[in-house]
Motif scaffolding. Sequence first.
Motif, PDB file in Angstrom:
ATOM      1  N   LEU A   1       0.819  -1.215   0.000  1.00  0.00           N
ATOM      2  CA  LEU A   1       0.000   0.000   0.000  1.00  0.00           C
ATOM      3  C   LEU A   1       0.853   1.266   0.000  1.00  0.00           C
ATOM      4  CD1 LEU A   1      -2.781  -0.946   2.596  1.00  0.00           C
ATOM      5  CD2 LEU A   1      -2.965  -0.960   0.102  1.00  0.00           C
ATOM      6  N   LYS A   2       2.127   1.123   0.324  1.00  0.00           N
ATOM      7  CA  LYS A   2       3.020   2.286   0.365  1.00  0.00           C
ATOM      8  C   LYS A   2       3.028   3.003  -0.981  1.00  0.00           C
ATOM      9  CE  LYS A   2       7.633   3.705   1.884  1.00  0.00           C
ATOM     10  NZ  LYS A   2       8.906   3.254   2.493  1.00  0.00           N
ATOM     11  N   GLY A   3       2.765   4.307  -0.927  1.00  0.00           N
ATOM     12  CA  GLY A   3       2.746   5.128  -2.130  1.00  0.00           C
ATOM     13  C   GLY A   3       1.439   5.088  -2.903  1.00  0.00           C
ATOM     14  N   LYS A   4       0.502   4.242  -2.457  1.00  0.00           N
ATOM     15  CA  LYS A   4      -0.769   4.091  -3.172  1.00  0.00           C
ATOM     16  C   LYS A   4      -1.840   5.038  -2.602  1.00  0.00           C
ATOM     17  CE  LYS A   4       0.440   0.642  -5.898  1.00  0.00           C
ATOM     18  NZ  LYS A   4       1.862   0.459  -5.546  1.00  0.00           N
ATOM     19  N   THR A   5      -2.876   5.272  -3.407  1.00  0.00           N
ATOM     20  CA  THR A   5      -4.017   6.083  -2.981  1.00  0.00           C
ATOM     21  C   THR A   5      -5.023   5.158  -2.303  1.00  0.00           C
ATOM     22  OG1 THR A   5      -3.673   7.567  -4.859  1.00  0.00           O
ATOM     23  CG2 THR A   5      -5.805   7.686  -3.734  1.00  0.00           C
ATOM     24  N   VAL A   6      -5.251   5.395  -1.015  1.00  0.00           N
ATOM     25  CA  VAL A   6      -6.014   4.447  -0.202  1.00  0.00           C
ATOM     26  C   VAL A   6      -7.104   5.187   0.583  1.00  0.00           C
ATOM     27  CG1 VAL A   6      -5.890   2.677   1.589  1.00  0.00           C
ATOM     28  CG2 VAL A   6      -3.930   3.048   0.059  1.00  0.00           C
ATOM     29  N   SER A   7      -8.327   4.695   0.507  1.00  0.00           N
ATOM     30  CA  SER A   7      -9.406   5.232   1.332  1.00  0.00           C
ATOM     31  C   SER A   7      -9.275   4.694   2.755  1.00  0.00           C
ATOM     32  CB  SER A   7     -10.772   4.850   0.763  1.00  0.00           C
ATOM     33  OG  SER A   7     -11.788   5.246   1.656  1.00  0.00           O
ATOM     34  N   VAL A   8      -9.304   5.619   3.720  1.00  0.00           N
ATOM     35  CA  VAL A   8      -9.152   5.226   5.124  1.00  0.00           C
ATOM     36  C   VAL A   8     -10.354   5.672   5.963  1.00  0.00           C
ATOM     37  CG1 VAL A   8      -6.635   5.159   5.054  1.00  0.00           C
ATOM     38  CG2 VAL A   8      -7.797   7.317   5.595  1.00  0.00           C
ATOM     39  N   GLY A   9     -11.463   5.985   5.310  1.00  0.00           N
ATOM     40  CA  GLY A   9     -12.660   6.387   6.040  1.00  0.00           C
ATOM     41  C   GLY A   9     -12.595   7.824   6.515  1.00  0.00           C
TER      42      GLY A   9
ATOM     43  N   ILE B   1       1.211   6.691   2.583  1.00  0.00           N
ATOM     44  CA  ILE B   1       0.216   6.448   1.549  1.00  0.00           C
ATOM     45  C   ILE B   1      -0.404   7.790   1.137  1.00  0.00           C
ATOM     46  CG2 ILE B   1      -0.315   4.136   2.433  1.00  0.00           C
ATOM     47  CD1 ILE B   1      -2.884   5.319   3.660  1.00  0.00           C
ATOM     48  N   LYS B   2      -1.301   7.744   0.192  1.00  0.00           N
ATOM     49  CA  LYS B   2      -2.078   8.928  -0.181  1.00  0.00           C
ATOM     50  C   LYS B   2      -3.498   8.704   0.344  1.00  0.00           C
ATOM     51  CE  LYS B   2       0.737   9.376  -4.351  1.00  0.00           C
ATOM     52  NZ  LYS B   2       0.772   9.197  -5.833  1.00  0.00           N
ATOM     53  N   PRO B   3      -3.754   9.113   1.595  1.00  0.00           N
ATOM     54  CA  PRO B   3      -5.038   8.786   2.224  1.00  0.00           C
ATOM     55  C   PRO B   3      -6.198   9.599   1.665  1.00  0.00           C
ATOM     56  CG  PRO B   3      -3.736  10.175   3.678  1.00  0.00           C
ATOM     57  CD  PRO B   3      -2.863   9.867   2.500  1.00  0.00           C
TER      58      PRO B   3
ATOM     59  N   GLU C   1     -19.242   3.355   0.189  1.00  0.00           N
ATOM     60  CA  GLU C   1     -19.733   3.392  -1.190  1.00  0.00           C
ATOM     61  C   GLU C   1     -18.800   4.218  -2.078  1.00  0.00           C
ATOM     62  OE1 GLU C   1     -21.569   3.903   1.514  1.00  0.00           O
ATOM     63  OE2 GLU C   1     -22.856   2.121   1.442  1.00  0.00           O
ATOM     64  N   GLU C   2     -18.335   5.351  -1.560  1.00  0.00           N
ATOM     65  CA  GLU C   2     -17.393   6.176  -2.315  1.00  0.00           C
ATOM     66  C   GLU C   2     -16.087   5.426  -2.561  1.00  0.00           C
ATOM     67  OE1 GLU C   2     -18.702  10.655  -0.782  1.00  0.00           O
ATOM     68  OE2 GLU C   2     -17.258   9.465   0.356  1.00  0.00           O
ATOM     69  N   SER C   3     -15.690   4.620  -1.580  1.00  0.00           N
ATOM     70  CA  SER C   3     -14.449   3.843  -1.705  1.00  0.00           C
ATOM     71  C   SER C   3     -14.541   2.833  -2.837  1.00  0.00           C
ATOM     72  CB  SER C   3     -14.148   3.113  -0.390  1.00  0.00           C
ATOM     73  OG  SER C   3     -13.909   4.024   0.663  1.00  0.00           O
ATOM     74  N   THR C   4     -15.626   2.064  -2.841  1.00  0.00           N
ATOM     75  CA  THR C   4     -15.746   1.039  -3.886  1.00  0.00           C
ATOM     76  C   THR C   4     -15.976   1.673  -5.255  1.00  0.00           C
ATOM     77  OG1 THR C   4     -18.083   0.747  -3.252  1.00  0.00           O
ATOM     78  CG2 THR C   4     -16.479  -0.806  -2.329  1.00  0.00           C
ATOM     79  N   ASP C   5     -16.687   2.809  -5.293  1.00  0.00           N
ATOM     80  CA  ASP C   5     -16.833   3.534  -6.562  1.00  0.00           C
ATOM     81  C   ASP C   5     -15.478   4.026  -7.058  1.00  0.00           C
ATOM     82  OD1 ASP C   5     -19.550   3.149  -6.529  1.00  0.00           O
ATOM     83  OD2 ASP C   5     -20.058   5.181  -5.875  1.00  0.00           O
ATOM     84  N   GLY C   6     -14.645   4.478  -6.114  1.00  0.00           N
ATOM     85  CA  GLY C   6     -13.314   4.965  -6.468  1.00  0.00           C
ATOM     86  C   GLY C   6     -12.411   3.874  -6.988  1.00  0.00           C
ATOM     87  N   ILE C   7     -12.501   2.684  -6.383  1.00  0.00           N
ATOM     88  CA  ILE C   7     -11.733   1.538  -6.885  1.00  0.00           C
ATOM     89  C   ILE C   7     -12.216   1.174  -8.291  1.00  0.00           C
ATOM     90  CG2 ILE C   7     -11.249  -0.923  -6.554  1.00  0.00           C
ATOM     91  CD1 ILE C   7     -11.338  -0.403  -3.522  1.00  0.00           C
ATOM     92  N   GLN C   8     -13.532   1.181  -8.475  1.00  0.00           N
ATOM     93  CA  GLN C   8     -14.118   0.850  -9.766  1.00  0.00           C
ATOM     94  C   GLN C   8     -13.650   1.819 -10.863  1.00  0.00           C
ATOM     95  OE1 GLN C   8     -16.100  -1.590 -10.914  1.00  0.00           O
ATOM     96  NE2 GLN C   8     -16.303  -0.646 -12.932  1.00  0.00           N
ATOM     97  N   SER C   9     -13.600   3.097 -10.528  1.00  0.00           N
ATOM     98  CA  SER C   9     -13.226   4.103 -11.535  1.00  0.00           C
ATOM     99  C   SER C   9     -11.723   4.235 -11.707  1.00  0.00           C
ATOM    100  CB  SER C   9     -13.797   5.468 -11.138  1.00  0.00           C
ATOM    101  OG  SER C   9     -13.146   5.971  -9.969  1.00  0.00           O
ATOM    102  N   GLY C  10     -10.947   3.675 -10.787  1.00  0.00           N
ATOM    103  CA  GLY C  10      -9.497   3.795 -10.844  1.00  0.00           C
ATOM    104  C   GLY C  10      -8.967   5.022 -10.126  1.00  0.00           C
ATOM    105  N   ALA C  11      -9.857   5.761  -9.429  1.00  0.00           N
ATOM    106  CA  ALA C  11      -9.428   6.961  -8.708  1.00  0.00           C
ATOM    107  C   ALA C  11      -8.606   6.612  -7.473  1.00  0.00           C
ATOM    108  CB  ALA C  11     -10.645   7.796  -8.311  1.00  0.00           C
ATOM    109  N   ILE C  12      -8.878   5.468  -6.871  1.00  0.00           N
ATOM    110  CA  ILE C  12      -8.083   4.995  -5.727  1.00  0.00           C
ATOM    111  C   ILE C  12      -7.675   3.552  -5.970  1.00  0.00           C
ATOM    112  CG2 ILE C  12      -9.243   6.579  -4.116  1.00  0.00           C
ATOM    113  CD1 ILE C  12     -10.754   4.175  -2.990  1.00  0.00           C
ATOM    114  N   ASP C  13      -6.671   3.130  -5.209  1.00  0.00           N
ATOM    115  CA  ASP C  13      -6.124   1.781  -5.404  1.00  0.00           C
ATOM    116  C   ASP C  13      -6.695   0.746  -4.443  1.00  0.00           C
ATOM    117  OD1 ASP C  13      -4.117   2.549  -7.439  1.00  0.00           O
ATOM    118  OD2 ASP C  13      -3.267   3.718  -5.790  1.00  0.00           O
ATOM    119  N   ALA C  14      -7.067   1.191  -3.231  1.00  0.00           N
ATOM    120  CA  ALA C  14      -7.505   0.249  -2.203  1.00  0.00           C
ATOM    121  C   ALA C  14      -8.314   1.005  -1.155  1.00  0.00           C
ATOM    122  CB  ALA C  14      -6.308  -0.442  -1.548  1.00  0.00           C
ATOM    123  N   ALA C  15      -8.973   0.255  -0.281  1.00  0.00           N
ATOM    124  CA  ALA C  15      -9.795   0.890   0.760  1.00  0.00           C
ATOM    125  C   ALA C  15      -9.858   0.006   1.997  1.00  0.00           C
ATOM    126  CB  ALA C  15     -11.201   1.150   0.238  1.00  0.00           C
ATOM    127  N   PHE C  16      -9.839   0.659   3.149  1.00  0.00           N
ATOM    128  CA  PHE C  16     -10.122  -0.009   4.413  1.00  0.00           C
ATOM    129  C   PHE C  16     -11.630   0.081   4.659  1.00  0.00           C
ATOM    130  CE2 PHE C  16      -5.650   0.691   4.961  1.00  0.00           C
ATOM    131  CZ  PHE C  16      -5.205  -0.281   5.866  1.00  0.00           C
TER     132      PHE C  16
END
Length: 329
Positions: A148-156, A180-182, A188-203
Motif C-alpha cells: 500500500l506504500k505510495g498508493k491512494t487508499v481510502s481510510v474512512g 500512503i495517499k489517504p 460506497e465512495e471507496s468502492t466507486d473509487g476503486i471501480q473508476s481507478g481513482a483509488i487503489d484500495a480501501a479499508f
Amino acid sequence: MKRWKAISLPAFLLTLVMGLAACGSNDSSSDKEGGSASKGSGSYSLLTGGTGGTYYPLGGQFANLWEEATGDKFTTQTTGASAENMATLQKGEAEVAFSQTDIATYAVEGKEMFKQKIDGIKAIAALYPETVQIVTTEKSGIKSVDDLKGKTVSVGAAGAGVNINAKQILEVHGLTFDDIKPQNLSFEESTDGIQSGAIDAAFITAGTPTGAVEGLSAQNKIKILNIEEDKQKKLIEQYPFYAKDTIKRGTYGIGQDVSTVAVKAMLVATDKLDEDTVYQMTKALFEADKINHAKGEFIKPETALEGLGDIEIHPGAAKYFKEKGIEKS
C-alpha cells in the motif's frame, strides 16, 4: 338501625383506604436493588443504529426477547451508532446500547474521539465480528499491506472507527498515513473509487459480506489483503479489542480464505441497570433461540467475551458467564 349505618360507613371507608395504602407500601418493598423499578415495571431504552444497518433489526429482536424474559419494557431508538450511543449513555438518556468494541474502549478510556472518560459503562457481551477488510482488485498488483506504500487508499472519515483501524494496522506494518495517499471516503465512495481507478484500495470495517464490496465484486475480480499472523498478534497485544477473523473463500468470489482481524459488535449497559435484569437479559440473549438474523449464528456464549479488552463486565452478565464456566481471556 339507621344511626348505625351513618356512623359505620365513614369508618368502613377509612379502614378500606388504610388497607389499600398498606398494600402499596408492601409493593414498594419489593423494588430491585439500587432503587430501580420492581420486576416487570421497568422501562428502558436500547440504542441501535441507522435503519439500514445491522444494529437496528437486531435491536428490535433483542427488545422483544428481553421483554419476555424480564417483564420490563424495552424501547429501541435509531441513532448514528457506536460513538453517538456512548455519548447518549453518558447523558443518562438510555440504559443499553450497541457499540463496536474499539469505540467502547475509547469511550471508557477517554481516547480518540472522546475527550474525557465516560464512566459507568459496562459490557454485556460481544456479538459478532465487524471485519477489517482491506479491499483492492487483482489488477491493481497490490498483494500485501506493505504494497500500500505510495498508493491512494481510502481510510474512512477522519476520526471514524475505520480511520483509526487503518492507522493501527498500518502502524504494526511500520507504516503511517504519510506513507500512503489517504482519502477520507465512505464505503460506497471507496468502492466507486476503486471501480473508476481513482483509488487503489480501501479499508472497510463492517460485517461480511458488505453490500458495497459485493457491488464492486460483481464487476471486478477483487482481492482482500491478508494480515499476517505475526502482525495480528502484535495488533491484538497492543489493542486488545481486536480479535482474529477469517473471510471465507467464496465471499465476494475470492478463491481462498483471507486471514484478517475484526472488532466486535457488542452490547453495553450503564451500571445503573441492576444485576438481576442484566442477568435475565444475558440469559435470554443466548438461550431463547429466537434470533432470526444472519448474524445470529455468531451470537453464542463461547465467544461473547472475546475482544472486550479492558471494558468491565456488568455484574449481571458476569453472573451468567460464571454459571456457564466462560471466562474473559
